[in-house]
Each structure stands twice: as C-alpha cells, then as structure tokens.
Design an enzyme around this catalytic site. Sequence first.
Site, PDB file in Angstrom:
ATOM      1  N   ASP A 225       4.309   3.444   1.586  1.00  0.00           N
ATOM      2  CA  ASP A 225       2.916   3.414   1.146  1.00  0.00           C
ATOM      3  C   ASP A 225       2.637   2.156   0.324  1.00  0.00           C
ATOM      4  O   ASP A 225       3.424   1.797  -0.556  1.00  0.00           O
ATOM      5  CB  ASP A 225       2.658   4.668   0.283  1.00  0.00           C
ATOM      6  CG  ASP A 225       1.188   4.870  -0.015  1.00  0.00           C
ATOM      7  OD1 ASP A 225       0.422   5.038   0.942  1.00  0.00           O
ATOM      8  OD2 ASP A 225       0.811   4.870  -1.206  1.00  0.00           O
ATOM      9  N   GLU A 274      23.355   1.137   6.076  1.00  0.00           N
ATOM     10  CA  GLU A 274      24.613   1.837   5.769  1.00  0.00           C
ATOM     11  C   GLU A 274      24.709   3.155   6.522  1.00  0.00           C
ATOM     12  O   GLU A 274      25.776   3.721   6.675  1.00  0.00           O
ATOM     13  CB  GLU A 274      24.677   2.179   4.275  1.00  0.00           C
ATOM     14  CG  GLU A 274      25.026   1.030   3.385  1.00  0.00           C
ATOM     15  CD  GLU A 274      24.842   1.451   1.922  1.00  0.00           C
ATOM     16  OE1 GLU A 274      24.892   2.659   1.612  1.00  0.00           O
ATOM     17  OE2 GLU A 274      24.615   0.537   1.108  1.00  0.00           O
TER      18      GLU A 274
HETATM   19  O1  ISL Z   1      -7.775   3.572   2.969  1.00  0.00           O
HETATM   20  C1  ISL Z   1      -7.748   2.384   3.013  1.00  0.00           C
HETATM   21  C2  ISL Z   1      -8.594   1.674   3.974  1.00  0.00           C
HETATM   22  O2  ISL Z   1      -9.519   2.527   4.558  1.00  0.00           O
HETATM   23  C3  ISL Z   1      -6.884   1.593   2.160  1.00  0.00           C
HETATM   24  O3  ISL Z   1      -7.562   0.848   1.240  1.00  0.00           O
HETATM   25  C4  ISL Z   1      -5.879   2.491   1.496  1.00  0.00           C
HETATM   26  O4  ISL Z   1      -6.399   3.018   0.324  1.00  0.00           O
HETATM   27  C5  ISL Z   1      -4.654   1.693   1.216  1.00  0.00           C
HETATM   28  O5  ISL Z   1      -4.228   1.234   2.425  1.00  0.00           O
HETATM   29  C6  ISL Z   1      -3.534   2.504   0.664  1.00  0.00           C
HETATM   30  O6  ISL Z   1      -3.398   3.713   1.339  1.00  0.00           O
HETATM   31  C7  ISL Z   1      -2.328   4.509   0.991  1.00  0.00           C
HETATM   32  O7  ISL Z   1      -2.169   4.630  -0.402  1.00  0.00           O
HETATM   33  C8  ISL Z   1      -3.214   5.305  -1.098  1.00  0.00           C
HETATM   34  C9  ISL Z   1      -3.552   6.637  -0.455  1.00  0.00           C
HETATM   35  O8  ISL Z   1      -4.730   7.142  -1.012  1.00  0.00           O
HETATM   36  C10 ISL Z   1      -3.714   6.523   1.038  1.00  0.00           C
HETATM   37  O9  ISL Z   1      -3.937   7.786   1.602  1.00  0.00           O
HETATM   38  C11 ISL Z   1      -2.477   5.893   1.574  1.00  0.00           C
HETATM   39  O10 ISL Z   1      -2.449   5.809   2.974  1.00  0.00           O
HETATM   40  C12 ISL Z   1      -2.719   5.482  -2.496  1.00  0.00           C
HETATM   41  O11 ISL Z   1      -1.430   6.026  -2.461  1.00  0.00           O
END
Ligand code: ISL
Length: 562
Positions: A225, A274
């Site tokens: 993420d 690993e």
């Molecule tokens: O949603 C987005 C574009 O429509 C992005 O800005 C998104 O917020 C970003 O890519 C990060 O997304 C990820 O992390 C976020 C979470 O809310 C999202 O669901 C996840 O996919 C924070 O952890």
Amino acid sequence: MTQHLTAPAAAQADADATPRADWWRDAVIYQVYPRSFADGNGDGMGDLAGIRSRLPYLRDLGVDAVWLSPFYASPQADAGYDVADYRAIDPMFGTLLDADGLIRDAHALGLRIITDLVPNHSSDQHDWFKRALADGPASPLRARYHFRPGKGESGELPPNDWESVFGGPAWTRTTNPDGTPGDWYLHLFAPEQPDFNWENPAVADEFRSILRFWLDMGVDGFRIDVAHGLVKAEGLPDIGSHDQLKLLGNDVMPFFDQDGVHAIYRAWREILDEYPGERIGVAEAWTPTVERTANYVRPDELHQAFNFQYLGTHWDAEALREVIDTSLAAMRPVDAPATWVLSNHDVTRHATRFANPPGLGTQIRTAGDRELGLRRARAATLLMLALPGSAYVYQGEELGLPDVTDLADEVRQDPSFFRAAGQDGYRDGCRVPIPWTQNGPSYGFGAGGSWLPQPDSWAALSVEAQTGDPTSTLELYRSALAVRRSHPDLGAGTDVTWLPDTAPGVLAFSRGDRGDFVCTANTTAEPVRIKVPGRVLLTSEEVVLEEGELSLPADTTVWWSV
Ligand code: ISL
C-alpha cells in the site's frame, strides 16, 4: 454462409496446482475486498470464513491468485488500511486460524494468496503510536513517526503546508499528557493514520519481521500500500502548492516517489527470495510516468507495480494503443511484466467509468448510460486479458457490476467523504457487497444484511442468475480465462504485434511467436468492416460472419485463432 456466434465457446478452466517458475509474470490476480465479498457469520460484514467458502468459485472462474485487501486488527477508520496490529486478524474478519485455513485451502485449489501490507502508516490505535503519545514530547518512541513542533507564536500552525490525500492538513496537533497543546504529527491520509518515519531503524526492522511472519504463514506475496510514500524528503520542505492532482502522484513530491524508497524494496526482495516458490511484491505506486513506475520493479526490487496509467485511460483506441506501447516499453529494460488493471476498491468501477464521458477522473458520481458502460467494459476486459503480462480483476467486475452512485450520505463510510475537499470521497460506490444469489436478505452475501445496501437490480446480476447464461458477463470472464489458460502465449512476453491497415478507432494485434492469436477491438460507436483473420474464439458481443468479412459491432472485442 452466415454464421452467428455468441460468447462463449471455450474449454473448461483447468486448475493447475503444480508450482511454476515465474508464475506471476502472466498471472490473473483477483482482488477480494474482505468486507464485501462473502459473509460467513451473518453479521452483515464479509469475513475470512466467507472468503474461504467461496474459493472454489474463484478456482472455477480461472484466476491464478487472490489478493486480499487488509483484514488485520483495525479500528476501521479507513476500512482496514489503518492497522493496529499487523500480526492479528480483526475479530470482525475472524482469527489467525481462519487465515491459516484460508491459505491452505487456496493452495489445495491451486490458488495463490497475496496479502495487503500497509507500511506507510499505522492506525493511531497501534501500540507504538499510543505509547509515543502517552510518553510525552521527549519520548524517543516518537521518532518512529513524524512528530514536529508547530509554527507560529505558540506552535498553533502546522509544521509545513502538506495536505492530506483525503483533504485538509496532513498534520494534527497532539495534546500533551498534562493537557497542554503539544506537537503535531504527520498523516498523509486520515488523522487516524499517522505516517511512520522510515528513517528510524525500528520501523524497518519491524516490517522485515512482519514480512517474515506472513511468509511463514504461507502467503505468496504482498500488495504494498502507498509504496511510493514511505520516504519523505529531508527537512519535510513545503510544497508551495495545493494542487490535489499532485497529491494523487502525478508529480514527484517531497512525500511521494522519493528515490530513497528503493533501498527498502531491495531489502524486502532479499527476504522474499529466501523463501521457496517465488513470493512476490506488488507496488501500489502512483507515479508521474510509467518510466518512474518501472523503478519499483527493477530486478532486485519488487516483481510488479500497478499500471494506473492504464486504469486512467478512456475507451479510445488511440489512447489505449499509446498507453499499451509506453507500458510495455517501460517494463522491457527492467525485465518486469507489464500489469493491467481496470478497477479496484479506490476507483469507480469501469462499467460506470465507461458509461460516462471521458475526463471525469476515477471518482464519478453519475450512473451514466449503463448499457453502453457494460458493453464497453466487456470489450475492455477482453482487450486487457489479451495483453502480455499480469492482469488484475476486482471482485464483482466479472458480474459486470456498476458503481452504486446513489448511496445515501448516512450509509457512507469512506473517511474522505467526511473531510472537506477530499478527493476520494465516493469510494463506497465500488465497495457494495457482492450478490451471489437471486434471493435472500443480501442476495447470498450472507445470512443477514449487508453493511452497504445493495440495489434491487443486483438480483439479476448475481452469480446464480448469470451462471450458465452464455450471454452473461460472468460466463464471458470464465471463457476468457479458460482461453487464456489454454493459450499460454497470451500472457507471455512483453510484445504485441500491431496489425497494419487498421481502421481508425480499431485496435488489432497478434500475440505469440507464431502470431496465431489475434485480438480486434472496435472502440467506436459504429460498426467497422474488417477481414476475418481466422476462427472466432470469443466475442464480447454477438457477431455475424459473412464470407470472410465481419462487421465488427460498436464497442466490441473479438479473439481469433489464426
Ligand atoms: O484512491 C486513490 C485514487 O482514487 C488514491 O489517492 C489512494 O488514496 C492512494 O492510492 C492510496 O490508496 C491506498 O492507501 C489508502 C487507502 O485508503 C486506499 O484504500 C489504498 O488503496 C490509505 O491507506
């Protein structure tokens, strides 16, 4: 002679449980959003028991791997992307025993499991953050996050001008244990998601240990993420601009796509290597260009990165051809497979994006022309699954689900909906629970209700309603994935061969060393006459063949065996 052909006409999927080197290079990876896939205990919220019971469905669909969005212990301020304990399952999803059972069952069915790892931030209820707060401003534990004194006479202003992706300042002021106003902490997302300080060795150590914990549990990889966000520029400099587009990753920012992130992924790659069986890392990295995305998948870093440039491309032959070419060209020098994705839990489903005019971005609030959207979505899927590399399918797209664009404000849960000027406030529309059956309190999602209401029209879109109907979107996906399995050429390599003399608005390319697979896609609103290149394998809409010619209908893709 006139021949009427409808989808599908393909062999049964053959679940191949034997380990294969480089399995991930052409894998079709299905994203499960645990809250909304299947509810095993009838409490209205999806869970691991529900997912486990539906694994045979995924095997029969014909996907290679399943990526699970977070199921860890979490106060759910951002639907589980706010993790309080990286080694525990949230009770609403089940237990570690359920996770173990799910991984084992999946493997027995020949499915691989990829879990979501959230290393950019924790929950504000994570033990580390709670202790750092409770111990006061002088606590060394605060170095694991970004705590800073505020600006202004009494520290009443945030330390810099960064904004949260979800809207509002990226800083929240703390209260000292004695009740006085204290330092501020950084959160690129919700205030309940404090950013880790990756310069602190304890953070890096902890995540290496978390990786091993899940690798020991048997997972086949991680979706990482906000992989582009972990390292912040030294001194946390002001950005001087509040253009929300920049926060989406369309520009190099002091908090996104910093070169320092790559050292982290090189260290993780050593750990992944690993373990036996090719465990993989997939970067969720929003970067300005596919070339910068390629940096995340250099040979000693991660294996794949999502292709958000592809996701953001409208149903238009010229634009699609360009993004396909640039994506393939960017991946070749680093020897990584290209990836393709049309939908996920953060964006409006592609059946709804394509139902609307281009240029509205990836968060759309209007239903648009549903019939047109579905027709284009089916055509877009056949196009995607004919491209070399790995493809991602988001739960429910195989049913042709649209976004639910008319959810009442009272039922919404997306945290950015509640923050002024947030850019992602409408993500609940793609998170509505899956309809499995035509009847039942939540169309077979579970024995109870569903945490977001499902439209009545979804009975007809249920797995039950579509199974066995050769014109259904579900059977189209099943057939497409079966063809893809029986033609390993489809996902292989890094090249497509564009065919010459193609009409405007039409994409036509062959695949494989012998060029014996051809894909033709008409992205226009009018039928286009084309020469028949071979035998029809699969079509996204009914087509009529006439004496070596075909009138390729509007918004239709055809797969051919040559
Ligand atoms: O949603 C987005 C574009 O429509 C992005 O800005 C998104 O917020 C970003 O890519 C990060 O997304 C990820 O992390 C976020 C979470 O809310 C999202 O669901 C996840 O996919 C924070 O952890």
